[in-house]
Enzyme design. Structure first.
Site, PDB file in Angstrom:
ATOM      1  CG  ASN A   9       7.366 -35.247 -29.478  1.00 21.15           C
ATOM      2  OD1 ASN A   9       6.385 -35.508 -28.780  1.00 21.15           O
ATOM      3  ND2 ASN A   9       8.529 -34.852 -28.971  1.00 21.15           N
ATOM      4  CE  LYS A  11       8.330 -31.274 -28.768  1.00 22.87           C
ATOM      5  NZ  LYS A  11       9.385 -30.289 -28.727  1.00 22.87           N
ATOM      6  CG  HIS A  97      12.265 -35.187 -26.690  1.00 18.71           C
ATOM      7  ND1 HIS A  97      12.316 -33.921 -26.152  1.00 18.71           N
ATOM      8  CD2 HIS A  97      11.964 -35.041 -28.004  1.00 18.71           C
ATOM      9  CE1 HIS A  97      12.049 -33.046 -27.111  1.00 18.71           C
ATOM     10  NE2 HIS A  97      11.833 -33.700 -28.239  1.00 18.71           N
ATOM     11  CD  GLU A  99      10.484 -30.681 -25.403  1.00 10.68           C
ATOM     12  OE1 GLU A  99       9.520 -31.464 -25.343  1.00 10.68           O
ATOM     13  OE2 GLU A  99      10.639 -29.861 -26.334  1.00 10.68           O
ATOM     14  CD  GLU A 169      14.667 -34.286 -31.667  1.00 11.00           C
ATOM     15  OE1 GLU A 169      13.824 -33.965 -32.498  1.00 11.00           O
ATOM     16  OE2 GLU A 169      14.462 -34.268 -30.449  1.00 11.00           O
ATOM     17  N   GLY A 175      12.871 -26.530 -30.782  1.00 13.37           N
ATOM     18  CA  GLY A 175      11.964 -25.480 -30.324  1.00 13.37           C
ATOM     19  C   GLY A 175      12.512 -24.070 -30.473  1.00 13.37           C
ATOM     20  CB  SER A 215      13.676 -25.729 -35.725  1.00 12.05           C
ATOM     21  OG  SER A 215      13.640 -25.255 -34.388  1.00 12.05           O
ATOM     22  N   GLY A 236       8.402 -31.611 -34.078  1.00  9.47           N
ATOM     23  CA  GLY A 236       7.627 -31.156 -32.927  1.00  9.47           C
ATOM     24  C   GLY A 236       6.512 -30.238 -33.369  1.00  9.47           C
TER      25      GLY A 236
HETATM   26  P1  PGA Z   1      10.520 -28.831 -32.799  1.00 12.51           P
HETATM   27  O1  PGA Z   1      10.649 -30.072 -31.799  1.00 12.51           O
HETATM   28  O2  PGA Z   1      10.281 -29.423 -34.156  1.00 12.51           O
HETATM   29  O3  PGA Z   1       9.346 -28.063 -32.278  1.00 12.51           O
HETATM   30  O4  PGA Z   1      11.804 -28.088 -32.716  1.00 12.51           O
HETATM   31  C1  PGA Z   1      11.382 -31.193 -32.178  1.00 12.51           C
HETATM   32  C2  PGA Z   1      11.319 -32.236 -31.103  1.00 12.51           C
HETATM   33  O5  PGA Z   1      11.079 -31.867 -29.947  1.00 12.51           O
HETATM   34  O6  PGA Z   1      11.489 -33.429 -31.375  1.00 12.51           O
END
Ligand code: PGA
Length: 255
Positions: A9, A11, A97, A99, A169, A175, A215, A236
Site C-alpha cells: 500500500n 498510500k 483501511h 487511515e 491490521e 505506522g 509495521s 505500508g
Molecule cells: P505500515 O502500514 O506497514 O507502514 O505500518 C500498514 C498499512 O497501512 O497497511
C-alpha cells in the site's frame, strides 16, 4: 492450495512520475529472475500512476487500488468508482483501511457499500479490520473484530467470499513500529475465522485469505506472517522500498 498474497500500500506516495518511474525500475530489478510460485504480489499506488504501472507489463506484480467510491458513475466530484479502477487495470482494492476510518470518517456502513461496489465491479477486495490500542487493553479485540466483520459484510452472499481477503491490521501497529506477538496474531486469526464461519460456512472460510498488516518488515516477517501461518501481508512503509518489499514476499513464499 490458494496462493498467498503480499500487498504493498503505497498510500500518498511517491510525489512525482519521475520518482514512481524509479520505483518501478527497482521493483522490476527485484522481481526479475525470481519465481513466486505460491505468492501473488499486488502493488496499490495512487490511481494517477496506474497507466505508468501498466506500461511496464510486469508479469509478477498485479495492480490494486487503495480505495473506491461506492457509486457507479455521475456527479461525485473527486471520486473514482470501483468500475473505473477495474477498467483501468486494477485487480484488487483495499477497503476500510484504518487511515480512511480515521481521516475520512469511514464507518462500517460506508465500508459495506464500498465493499459491495468492489465485488460488483469484479475487483477482489482486501478488507481491513483491527482494534485500537485502547480496545486491546480493555479486552475488546474479539468484539470489535466481530462488529467490524458483521457490519462490513452485511448483505454479501457466500458466493462472493472467495473474492474477499481480510487484512487483520491492529490500529496500534499501523505506522508505529510496534507489532503483536505471533500468538496474538494467531489468536486474532482464529477469532476472525470463527466469525466468518458463523457468517458463512467453514468451507467458504477455507477459501478466504487472512493477512496480517501493521509495521511489517523483513526482520519481523517470520514472527508476524510465517509463524502464525497467515496467508500473506499488507505492507505500508516497507513497500516503498522494493528491495525490502520483495524480500518480505520471498520470505512469505518460502515460509
Ligand atoms: P505500515 O502500514 O506497514 O507502514 O505500518 C500498514 C498499512 O497501512 O497497511
Amino acid at each position: 492450495m490458494r496462493k498467498k498474497l503480499i500487498v504493498g500500500n503505497l498510500k500518498m506516495n511517491p510525489l512525482t512520475p519521475t520518482e514512481f518511474g524509479r520505483y518501478l525500475d527497482m521493483l522490476e530489478r527485484e522481481t526479475n529472475g525470481k519465481n513466486f510460485e505460491k505468492t501473488e504480489i499486488v502493488v496499490c499506488p495512487p490511481a494517477v500512476y496506474f497507466r505508468q504501472f501498466l506500461e511496464r507489463k510486469m508479469k509478477d506484480v498485479k495492480l490494486g487500488a487503495q480505495d473506491v467510491y461506492w457509486e457507479y458513475q455521475g456527479a461525485y466530484t473527486g471520486e473514482i468508482s470501483a468500475g473505473m479502477m477495474k477498467s483501468n487495470g486494477a485487480e484488487y482494492s483495499i477497503v476500510g483501511h484504518s487511515e480512511r476510518r480515521k481521516y475520512f470518517g469511514e464507518n462500517e456502513e460506508i465500508i459495506n457499500v464500498k465493499l459491495k461496489a468492489i465485488l460488483k465491479s469484479g475487483l477482489n477486495a482486501i478488507l481491513c479490520i483491527g482494534e485500537s490500542g485502547e480496545e486491546r487493553k480493555s479486552n475488546e479485540t474479539a468484539s470489535v473484530l466481530k462488529k467490524q466483520l458483521e457490519k462490513s459484510l452485511a448483505g454479501i452472499g457466500i458466493g462472493k467470499t472467495e473474492y474477499i481477503t481480510v487484512a487483520y491490521e491492529p490500529i496500534w501497529a499501523v505506522g508505529t513500529d510496534k507489532v503483536p506477538s505471533s500468538d496474538e496474531i494467531l489468536e486474532a486469526k482464529i477469532i476472525i475465522k470463527k466469525i466468518l464461519a458463523e457468517l458463512y460456512s467453514r468451507k467458504a472460510v477455507e477459501k478466504m485469505r487472512i493477512l496480517y498488516g501493521g509495521s511489517v518488515k523483513s526482520s519481523c516477517a517470520g514472527q508476524v506472517c510465517v509463524d502464525p501461518a497467515m496467508d500473506g501481508a499488507l505492507i505500508g512503509r516497507e513497500s516503498l522500498t522494493p528491495y525490502e518489499f520483495i524480500k518480505i514476499a520471498s520470505l512469505v513464499d518460502g515460509g
